[in-house]
Scaffold this motif. Structure first.
Motif, short mmCIF file in Angstrom:
data_model
loop_
_atom_site.label_atom_id
_atom_site.label_comp_id
_atom_site.label_asym_id
_atom_site.label_seq_id
_atom_site.Cartn_x
_atom_site.Cartn_y
_atom_site.Cartn_z
N SER A 181 -12.18 -23.36 -9.97
CA SER A 181 -11.55 -22.16 -9.42
C SER A 181 -12.53 -21.04 -9.09
N GLU A 182 -13.47 -20.76 -9.95
CA GLU A 182 -14.40 -19.66 -9.67
C GLU A 182 -15.31 -19.99 -8.49
N ASP A 183 -15.82 -21.20 -8.47
CA ASP A 183 -16.71 -21.62 -7.40
C ASP A 183 -15.99 -21.71 -6.05
N ARG A 184 -14.80 -22.29 -6.05
CA ARG A 184 -14.03 -22.50 -4.81
C ARG A 184 -13.18 -21.30 -4.42
N LYS A 185 -13.01 -20.37 -5.34
CA LYS A 185 -12.16 -19.19 -5.11
C LYS A 185 -10.72 -19.59 -4.83
N ILE A 186 -10.29 -20.65 -5.52
CA ILE A 186 -8.90 -21.14 -5.43
C ILE A 186 -8.41 -21.39 -6.85
N VAL A 187 -7.21 -20.93 -7.13
CA VAL A 187 -6.56 -21.20 -8.41
C VAL A 187 -5.29 -21.98 -8.12
N LEU A 188 -5.11 -23.09 -8.80
CA LEU A 188 -3.89 -23.88 -8.66
C LEU A 188 -2.92 -23.45 -9.75
N PHE A 189 -1.67 -23.22 -9.35
CA PHE A 189 -0.65 -22.71 -10.27
C PHE A 189 0.49 -23.73 -10.34
N PRO A 190 0.59 -24.48 -11.45
CA PRO A 190 1.64 -25.50 -11.54
C PRO A 190 3.01 -24.88 -11.81
N LEU A 191 4.03 -25.41 -11.13
CA LEU A 191 5.40 -24.93 -11.28
C LEU A 191 6.35 -26.12 -11.43
N GLY A 192 7.42 -25.92 -12.17
CA GLY A 192 8.45 -26.94 -12.31
C GLY A 192 9.77 -26.27 -12.63
N TRP A 193 10.86 -26.92 -12.28
CA TRP A 193 12.17 -26.30 -12.48
C TRP A 193 12.42 -26.02 -13.95
N GLU A 194 11.91 -26.89 -14.85
CA GLU A 194 12.22 -26.74 -16.27
C GLU A 194 11.53 -25.55 -16.92
N THR A 195 10.46 -25.04 -16.31
CA THR A 195 9.72 -23.90 -16.88
C THR A 195 9.78 -22.65 -16.03
#
Length: 174
Positions: free
Chosen positions: A37-51
């Motif tokens: 994330s720091e190197d690529r300047k992208i953060v992946l944010f996981p999402l799901g209906w249960e949470t």
């Protein structure tokens, strides 16, 4: 030191029989963030209906999930084993509806099907037959992946997630 990054929302779509896989997808996303994330300047944010969904009136349950979570997701990872899931009134299951909605928005969806052995007497035949039919439909119009174990699944999702994010970066940097 703080840094600016693009956040890509990753929807984890699945029926209830693949809880371990859902956890593994989250782990892979967190690992990707830790490494890249720091190197690529992208953060992946996981999402799901249960949470990530909240109780609300005013529509079909799946319609509410689609509005609250799915519509803003950039990538969808779907996982199946022996069940297709519960019908929504619009699709054979919430997971199928999520895939169809996401793909209709021309966003990437990665579909995985487990070939992990299962006790035959533990399978709901109707669910399994609907899943086989759905898988056949997907195979006719998409590239889907089978996995043979949780280790195999983790390796495949790790590789495919990295490849998908790199592709996204390339397409969005021009």
């Amino acid at each position: 030191m703080p840094y600016s990054a693009t956040v890509l929302k990753v929807m984890i779509a699945s029926p209830g029989d693949v809880e371990e896989e859902r956890t593994l997808v989250r782990d892979v996303v967190y690992e990707w963030n830790s490494i890249h994330s720091e190197d690529r300047k992208i953060v992946l944010f996981p999402l799901g209906w249960e949470t990530d969904s909240t109780p609300m009136m005013g529509g079909r349950p799946q319609e509410i999930i689609n509005k609250q979570i799915l519509k803003d997701c950039d990538l969808l990872i779907a996982v199946f084993w022996t069940r297709i899931g519960s019908p929504t009134g619009k699709a054979p299951s919430g997971t199928v509806e999520e895939i169809e909605e996401h793909v209709s928005s021309e966003k990437p969806a990665m579909l995985y099907f487990s070939s992990v052995p299962v006790r035959p007497d533990s399978i709901d035949r109707e669910q399994y037959n609907q899943l086989r039919e759905f898988k056949a439909q997907c195979q006719a119009k998409a590239l889907v992946v089978d996995y043979e174990s949780l280790t195999d699944f983790r390796q495949k999702v790790t590789r495919h997630l990295a490849q998908t994010v790199i592709r996204w970066m390339r397409e969005n940097s021009q």
